[in-house]
Motif scaffolding. Sequence first.
Motif, short mmCIF file in Angstrom:
data_model
loop_
_atom_site.label_atom_id
_atom_site.label_comp_id
_atom_site.label_asym_id
_atom_site.label_seq_id
_atom_site.Cartn_x
_atom_site.Cartn_y
_atom_site.Cartn_z
N PRO A 132 12.59 -5.83 4.29
CA PRO A 132 11.66 -5.56 5.39
C PRO A 132 11.52 -4.07 5.63
N PRO A 133 10.31 -3.61 5.92
CA PRO A 133 10.12 -2.19 6.20
C PRO A 133 11.05 -1.72 7.32
N TYR A 134 11.62 -0.55 7.15
CA TYR A 134 12.57 0.05 8.08
C TYR A 134 13.86 -0.76 8.23
N VAL B 271 5.06 -14.79 12.76
CA VAL B 271 3.94 -15.35 11.99
C VAL B 271 3.31 -14.28 11.11
N ALA B 272 3.03 -13.12 11.69
CA ALA B 272 2.40 -12.04 10.93
C ALA B 272 3.34 -11.53 9.84
N SER B 273 4.64 -11.49 10.13
CA SER B 273 5.60 -11.01 9.13
C SER B 273 5.65 -11.95 7.93
N VAL B 274 5.65 -13.25 8.20
CA VAL B 274 5.65 -14.22 7.11
C VAL B 274 4.40 -14.07 6.26
N GLN B 275 3.27 -13.84 6.89
CA GLN B 275 2.03 -13.66 6.14
C GLN B 275 2.06 -12.38 5.30
N GLN B 276 2.70 -11.33 5.82
CA GLN B 276 2.88 -10.11 5.04
C GLN B 276 3.65 -10.40 3.75
N VAL B 277 4.68 -11.22 3.88
CA VAL B 277 5.51 -11.55 2.72
C VAL B 277 4.74 -12.41 1.72
N PHE C 32 11.30 -2.27 -4.68
CA PHE C 32 10.72 -3.06 -3.59
C PHE C 32 9.33 -2.50 -3.32
N GLU C 33 8.32 -3.28 -3.72
CA GLU C 33 6.97 -2.76 -3.77
C GLU C 33 6.10 -3.29 -2.64
N VAL C 34 5.15 -2.45 -2.24
CA VAL C 34 4.20 -2.76 -1.18
C VAL C 34 3.01 -3.50 -1.80
N GLY C 35 2.66 -4.62 -1.21
CA GLY C 35 1.67 -5.50 -1.81
C GLY C 35 0.33 -4.86 -2.08
N GLN C 36 -0.16 -4.04 -1.15
CA GLN C 36 -1.48 -3.45 -1.38
C GLN C 36 -1.46 -2.46 -2.54
N SER C 37 -0.31 -1.84 -2.80
CA SER C 37 -0.19 -0.95 -3.95
C SER C 37 -0.05 -1.74 -5.24
N HIS D 33 8.17 -5.81 -0.45
CA HIS D 33 8.40 -4.85 0.64
C HIS D 33 7.25 -4.88 1.65
N SER D 34 6.65 -6.07 1.80
CA SER D 34 5.54 -6.32 2.73
C SER D 34 4.22 -5.87 2.14
N TRP D 35 3.14 -6.22 2.82
CA TRP D 35 1.81 -5.89 2.32
C TRP D 35 1.44 -4.44 2.59
N ASN D 36 1.61 -3.97 3.83
CA ASN D 36 1.22 -2.60 4.16
C ASN D 36 2.23 -1.89 5.06
N HIS D 37 3.49 -2.31 4.98
CA HIS D 37 4.62 -1.60 5.57
C HIS D 37 4.62 -1.56 7.10
#
Length: 339
Positions: free
Chosen positions: A235-237, A209-215, A170-175, A196-200
Motif C-alpha cells: 500500500p502507498p505510504y 471500497v476505493a482501495s480494493v478497486q485500486q488494487v 512494486f509498480e503503479v498501475g497507471q505506469s 502498488h495501487s493504481w495512482n498512489h
Amino acid sequence: MKKSRLSCYYLGLMVGLLVGVGGTGLSGQAASHNQTVTFGQLTNQNPHRLAAIRAAARQTLLTKTHAKASRVPAVFAVKLPTHMTKKATLTAKGLRMNLLPNAFNVRQIVIPYNQLSGKILNRYLPKKNRPVILKAKKVVALTFDDGPDPTLTPRLLKTLARNHVHATFFEVGQSVSRYPKVTRAVVKAGNEVGNHSWNHPDFNRIGTVASVQQVIRTDRAIYAATGKLPQYVRPPYGNITAAEGRQIQHPIIRWSVDSRDWAYLNTQKDISEVLRTTHPGSIILMHDIHAQSVAAVPTIIKRLKAKGYRFVTVSQLLNNQALPGLQYFAANNYRTAGK
C-alpha cells in the motif's frame, strides 16, 4: 517499527507442517491421488491459507479460460470457498475444485501444486513442490516502488543483471498500463512484480471500497502486461486499515529498511542509509523513479555482498509462505494487516 521474533503465526505454520507429515499413515509422502479432503484439512483450519487457495484459484481460472485483462475484475467476483468444511479432491495434476455458477461458465478447475506451495500443508504436496527454506542467515530483499520508469527501470535491470541479483518491484498501475514492455522486462529478467495501487493514493484516506478497486485495477494492468496476477500488494505510504487488510486479497509487503531516497535525492545519502540500517532478513525500500536511487544500487550491492549478504526476492525471503491478510516487514517479522 515493531519487530518480533518467531511469531505465533510461524509457530502455527511449523506445527501445521509437522502435523501434515505424520500421524496419518502417509509416512511423509503427499496424499494419494483422487483423495477427497476438506479445506480445513488442507489448511490446518487457517483462514489465511484458505485465502491463498482462493488467490491461486483466480489465476487458474484466468489461465484456463485464456481470459483477457478485461476479465480480471470478474474473477474477483467469482464465489470461492470460505468455509473449512467444503471439499476438494487431490489429483495427479493438482487440487480439483468445483465452482458455483460464474461469469466464466467454468464448473471445475484444477490448481497446479506449484501454485499451492506454502499455501497448503506439506503433507498434501508432492515433495518437489514443498517450500524451500532458506538456510543462509544473511539474506535481504531489495524492493523498488513507483515504477516502471521507461528510462530508469531498464537501467536498474542492467545493474541487477550484471551483479546477478533479483529484486521485487512494486509498480503503479497507471505506469504499468503506459509502459507494459518495461514490466514484462522486469519479469523476464527473473524479478518479481507486485501491486502498488493504481495512482498512489493513501488508502486510509480513500476508504476500503476505493482501495480494493485500486488494487484490482492494478492487478488488471499487471495481468495485461505479464499474463499473471501479482502475488503481493504494497500500500502507498505503507498505510492500510484492518478492513482493507481483510478485503485486499493479497499478502501485504511492508519494509524494515527505508532508504528515504525520495527525501534525500542524494546517491551518497541513499547508500549510507541503507548500509547503516540493513540487518539479516531486511526488506529494503527504494524507488526506481529517481536517478539518484538507481545510481546508488551498484555500491549498495557491492558493499552488502562484501559483508556476506545474499540478495533474494521477497518470495524467497519469506520462503514462499506469505499469506493474504498478513503484512510482512522482514523475515520472521509480520502481523495481521492493519494492526
